[in-house]
Design a protein around this motif. Structure first.
Motif, PDB file in Angstrom:
ATOM      1  N   THR A   1       7.780  -0.251   4.452  1.00 27.37           N
ATOM      2  CA  THR A   1       8.721  -0.939   3.568  1.00 27.37           C
ATOM      3  C   THR A   1       9.733   0.027   2.971  1.00 27.37           C
ATOM      4  O   THR A   1      10.909  -0.271   2.851  1.00 27.37           O
ATOM      5  N   GLN A   2       9.245   1.227   2.606  1.00 26.08           N
ATOM      6  CA  GLN A   2      10.122   2.186   1.929  1.00 26.08           C
ATOM      7  C   GLN A   2       9.542   3.585   2.062  1.00 26.08           C
ATOM      8  O   GLN A   2       8.320   3.763   2.071  1.00 26.08           O
ATOM      9  N   LEU A   3      10.415   4.568   2.160  1.00 23.00           N
ATOM     10  CA  LEU A   3      10.041   5.974   2.132  1.00 23.00           C
ATOM     11  C   LEU A   3      10.701   6.608   0.916  1.00 23.00           C
ATOM     12  O   LEU A   3      11.918   6.479   0.733  1.00 23.00           O
ATOM     13  N   ILE A   4       9.902   7.281   0.096  1.00 20.07           N
ATOM     14  CA  ILE A   4      10.435   7.872  -1.128  1.00 20.07           C
ATOM     15  C   ILE A   4      10.145   9.364  -1.123  1.00 20.07           C
ATOM     16  O   ILE A   4       8.979   9.781  -1.113  1.00 20.07           O
ATOM     17  N   ALA A   5      11.182  10.172  -1.108  1.00 26.83           N
ATOM     18  CA  ALA A   5      11.013  11.624  -1.151  1.00 26.83           C
ATOM     19  C   ALA A   5      10.504  12.024  -2.525  1.00 26.83           C
ATOM     20  O   ALA A   5      11.040  11.603  -3.548  1.00 26.83           O
ATOM     21  N   ALA A   6       9.440  12.828  -2.549  1.00 26.73           N
ATOM     22  CA  ALA A   6       8.858  13.298  -3.814  1.00 26.73           C
ATOM     23  C   ALA A   6       8.407  14.744  -3.627  1.00 26.73           C
ATOM     24  O   ALA A   6       7.337  14.992  -3.076  1.00 26.73           O
ATOM     25  N   ALA A   7       9.256  15.685  -4.047  1.00 26.80           N
ATOM     26  CA  ALA A   7       8.973  17.121  -3.904  1.00 26.80           C
ATOM     27  C   ALA A   7       8.696  17.449  -2.441  1.00 26.80           C
ATOM     28  O   ALA A   7       9.505  17.115  -1.582  1.00 26.80           O
ATOM     29  N   ASP A   8       7.534  18.059  -2.125  1.00 23.78           N
ATOM     30  CA  ASP A   8       7.269  18.446  -0.740  1.00 23.78           C
ATOM     31  C   ASP A   8       6.531  17.361   0.036  1.00 23.78           C
ATOM     32  O   ASP A   8       6.046  17.596   1.134  1.00 23.78           O
ATOM     33  N   HIS A   9       6.445  16.167  -0.542  1.00 26.50           N
ATOM     34  CA  HIS A   9       5.789  15.041   0.118  1.00 26.50           C
ATOM     35  C   HIS A   9       6.742  13.855   0.219  1.00 26.50           C
ATOM     36  O   HIS A   9       7.815  13.835  -0.384  1.00 26.50           O
ATOM     37  N   VAL A  10       6.326  12.881   0.991  1.00 27.54           N
ATOM     38  CA  VAL A  10       7.037  11.610   1.087  1.00 27.54           C
ATOM     39  C   VAL A  10       6.026  10.500   0.814  1.00 27.54           C
ATOM     40  O   VAL A  10       4.930  10.493   1.391  1.00 27.54           O
ATOM     41  N   LEU A  11       6.385   9.609  -0.091  1.00 23.29           N
ATOM     42  CA  LEU A  11       5.540   8.450  -0.381  1.00 23.29           C
ATOM     43  C   LEU A  11       5.915   7.349   0.598  1.00 23.29           C
ATOM     44  O   LEU A  11       7.064   6.915   0.639  1.00 23.29           O
ATOM     45  N   VAL A  12       4.946   6.916   1.380  1.00 23.19           N
ATOM     46  CA  VAL A  12       5.179   5.865   2.373  1.00 23.19           C
ATOM     47  C   VAL A  12       4.602   4.570   1.823  1.00 23.19           C
ATOM     48  O   VAL A  12       3.393   4.463   1.608  1.00 23.19           O
TER      49      VAL A  12
ATOM     50  N   ILE B   1       5.299   7.879  11.906  1.00 20.76           N
ATOM     51  CA  ILE B   1       5.406   6.661  11.091  1.00 20.76           C
ATOM     52  C   ILE B   1       6.865   6.299  10.866  1.00 20.76           C
ATOM     53  O   ILE B   1       7.258   5.135  10.951  1.00 20.76           O
ATOM     54  N   THR B   2       7.672   7.309  10.573  1.00 22.27           N
ATOM     55  CA  THR B   2       9.102   7.072  10.345  1.00 22.27           C
ATOM     56  C   THR B   2       9.774   6.522  11.589  1.00 22.27           C
ATOM     57  O   THR B   2      10.583   5.590  11.518  1.00 22.27           O
ATOM     58  N   ALA B   3       9.420   7.072  12.751  1.00 20.11           N
ATOM     59  CA  ALA B   3      10.029   6.621  14.007  1.00 20.11           C
ATOM     60  C   ALA B   3       9.545   5.228  14.411  1.00 20.11           C
ATOM     61  O   ALA B   3      10.324   4.407  14.891  1.00 20.11           O
ATOM     62  N   GLU B   4       8.257   4.960  14.204  1.00 21.94           N
ATOM     63  CA  GLU B   4       7.674   3.691  14.637  1.00 21.94           C
ATOM     64  C   GLU B   4       7.880   2.566  13.632  1.00 21.94           C
ATOM     65  O   GLU B   4       7.873   1.389  13.992  1.00 21.94           O
ATOM     66  N   GLY B   5       7.986   2.925  12.352  1.00 18.63           N
ATOM     67  CA  GLY B   5       8.125   1.904  11.321  1.00 18.63           C
ATOM     68  C   GLY B   5       6.815   1.210  10.995  1.00 18.63           C
ATOM     69  O   GLY B   5       6.806   0.131  10.399  1.00 18.63           O
ATOM     70  N   GLY B   6       5.700   1.841  11.381  1.00 19.13           N
ATOM     71  CA  GLY B   6       4.412   1.240  11.095  1.00 19.13           C
ATOM     72  C   GLY B   6       3.302   2.265  11.075  1.00 19.13           C
ATOM     73  O   GLY B   6       3.464   3.387  11.567  1.00 19.13           O
ATOM     74  N   PHE B   7       2.164   1.896  10.486  1.00 17.71           N
ATOM     75  CA  PHE B   7       1.008   2.792  10.424  1.00 17.71           C
ATOM     76  C   PHE B   7      -0.248   1.974  10.159  1.00 17.71           C
ATOM     77  O   PHE B   7      -0.177   0.804   9.760  1.00 17.71           O
ATOM     78  N   ALA B   8      -1.380   2.604  10.408  1.00 15.41           N
ATOM     79  CA  ALA B   8      -2.665   1.997  10.087  1.00 15.41           C
ATOM     80  C   ALA B   8      -3.409   2.912   9.134  1.00 15.41           C
ATOM     81  O   ALA B   8      -3.239   4.134   9.160  1.00 15.41           O
ATOM     82  N   VAL B   9      -4.228   2.319   8.280  1.00 17.23           N
ATOM     83  CA  VAL B   9      -5.092   3.067   7.372  1.00 17.23           C
ATOM     84  C   VAL B   9      -6.529   2.735   7.731  1.00 17.23           C
ATOM     85  O   VAL B   9      -6.910   1.562   7.770  1.00 17.23           O
ATOM     86  N   ASN B  10      -7.313   3.772   8.032  1.00 13.45           N
ATOM     87  CA  ASN B  10      -8.717   3.620   8.407  1.00 13.45           C
ATOM     88  C   ASN B  10      -9.571   4.232   7.300  1.00 13.45           C
ATOM     89  O   ASN B  10      -9.548   5.453   7.099  1.00 13.45           O
TER      90      ASN B  10
ATOM     91  N   LEU C   1       0.836  -1.191   0.000  1.00 11.98           N
ATOM     92  CA  LEU C   1       0.000   0.000   0.000  1.00 11.98           C
ATOM     93  C   LEU C   1       0.873   1.243   0.000  1.00 11.98           C
ATOM     94  O   LEU C   1       2.033   1.185   0.412  1.00 11.98           O
ATOM     95  N   LEU C   2       0.298   2.374  -0.450  1.00 12.07           N
ATOM     96  CA  LEU C   2       1.042   3.627  -0.506  1.00 12.07           C
ATOM     97  C   LEU C   2       0.167   4.763   0.002  1.00 12.07           C
ATOM     98  O   LEU C   2      -1.015   4.851  -0.331  1.00 12.07           O
ATOM     99  N   VAL C   3       0.762   5.619   0.802  1.00 11.06           N
ATOM    100  CA  VAL C   3       0.117   6.853   1.235  1.00 11.06           C
ATOM    101  C   VAL C   3       1.113   7.992   1.065  1.00 11.06           C
ATOM    102  O   VAL C   3       2.311   7.819   1.272  1.00 11.06           O
ATOM    103  N   SER C   4       0.606   9.151   0.632  1.00 11.28           N
ATOM    104  CA  SER C   4       1.461  10.316   0.423  1.00 11.28           C
ATOM    105  C   SER C   4       1.208  11.326   1.535  1.00 11.28           C
ATOM    106  O   SER C   4       0.063  11.719   1.779  1.00 11.28           O
ATOM    107  N   LEU C   5       2.280  11.749   2.216  1.00 15.66           N
ATOM    108  CA  LEU C   5       2.176  12.686   3.332  1.00 15.66           C
ATOM    109  C   LEU C   5       3.158  13.840   3.146  1.00 15.66           C
ATOM    110  O   LEU C   5       4.255  13.655   2.618  1.00 15.66           O
ATOM    111  N   ALA C   6       2.744  15.015   3.594  1.00 16.45           N
ATOM    112  CA  ALA C   6       3.626  16.186   3.528  1.00 16.45           C
ATOM    113  C   ALA C   6       4.870  15.945   4.380  1.00 16.45           C
ATOM    114  O   ALA C   6       4.791  15.307   5.435  1.00 16.45           O
ATOM    115  N   ARG C   7       5.989  16.464   3.928  1.00 17.23           N
ATOM    116  CA  ARG C   7       7.243  16.304   4.680  1.00 17.23           C
ATOM    117  C   ARG C   7       7.136  16.854   6.101  1.00 17.23           C
ATOM    118  O   ARG C   7       7.811  16.385   7.000  1.00 17.23           O
TER     119      ARG C   7
END
Length: 196
Positions: free
Chosen positions: A156-167, A99-108, A85-91
């Protein structure tokens, strides 16, 4: 393991096609693109995207033992093999930092009757978003009561994309209530889904 891929310009080497041509693990060459070289502005893109109907979700995690979360509509599945799965969040997002610190997230995934909850997690005071909100916790990740569906993911991976990060995350638990009455956002407001 979390891997950060820095944003960088595409080079000719990147565009080269490996022997055997593009495949599942190989990128196809990138062409020169349309003739218009200047990208549209943010307001133009926002107006364009107002025409794209999306579901509404609250992405949650935890920070210093406390639940955090924010409303998103930039959420999608990437792959079924493997599940991703992928979610896009502002930097600048506090939820991203958690999420970065915990290494996990939930989607509701929210239902139509949860529009007030979507607004709360989009604009409310960050520290107060969970005040009075019913939720349960699975492996430290907050799951909102009444959500239409939910998944818990390991980053699994964090990808920097302009002013957001793809998680990107691998879901290791998910469930759906079967109540397919989603919150849908289109044209800057919520809509109701009608049967075809």
């Amino acid at each position: 393991m979390t891997t950060t891929v820095p944003h960088r310009a595409t080079t000719e080497r990147d565009r080269a096609v490996p022997a055997g041509g593009p495949g599942p693990d190989r990128a196809a060459p990138v062409g020169p693109g349309p003739e218009r070289a200047v990208p549209v502005g943010g307001p133009e893109l926002r107006e364009f995207m107002r025409n794209w109907a999306t579901g509404v979700a609250v992405v949650t995690s935890r920070a210093a033992g406390h639940p955090v979360g924010c409303t998103v509509n930039a959420f999608t599945s990437v792959s079924l093999r493997p599940p991703l799965l992928l979610v896009s969040l502002a930097r600048t997002s506090r939820t991203l930092a958690a999420i970065t610190a915990e290494g996990g997230f939930a989607v509701n995934l929210l239902g139509r009757r949860q529009r007030a909850l979507a607004d709360r997690f989009a604009t409310g005071v960050v520290e107060d978003r969970f005040a009075g909100v019913a939720y349960r916790v699975l492996d430290g990740m907050p799951l909102l009561d009444g959500a239409m569906a939910a998944a818990v993911c390991a980053v699994t991976q964090l990808i920097a994309a302009a002013d957001h990060v793809l998680v990107l995350g691998t879901p290791y638990w998910c469930e759906a209530t079967g109540d397919a009455d989603p919150a849908v956002f289109l044209g800057g407001r919520y809509r109701t889904v009608s049967p075809a």
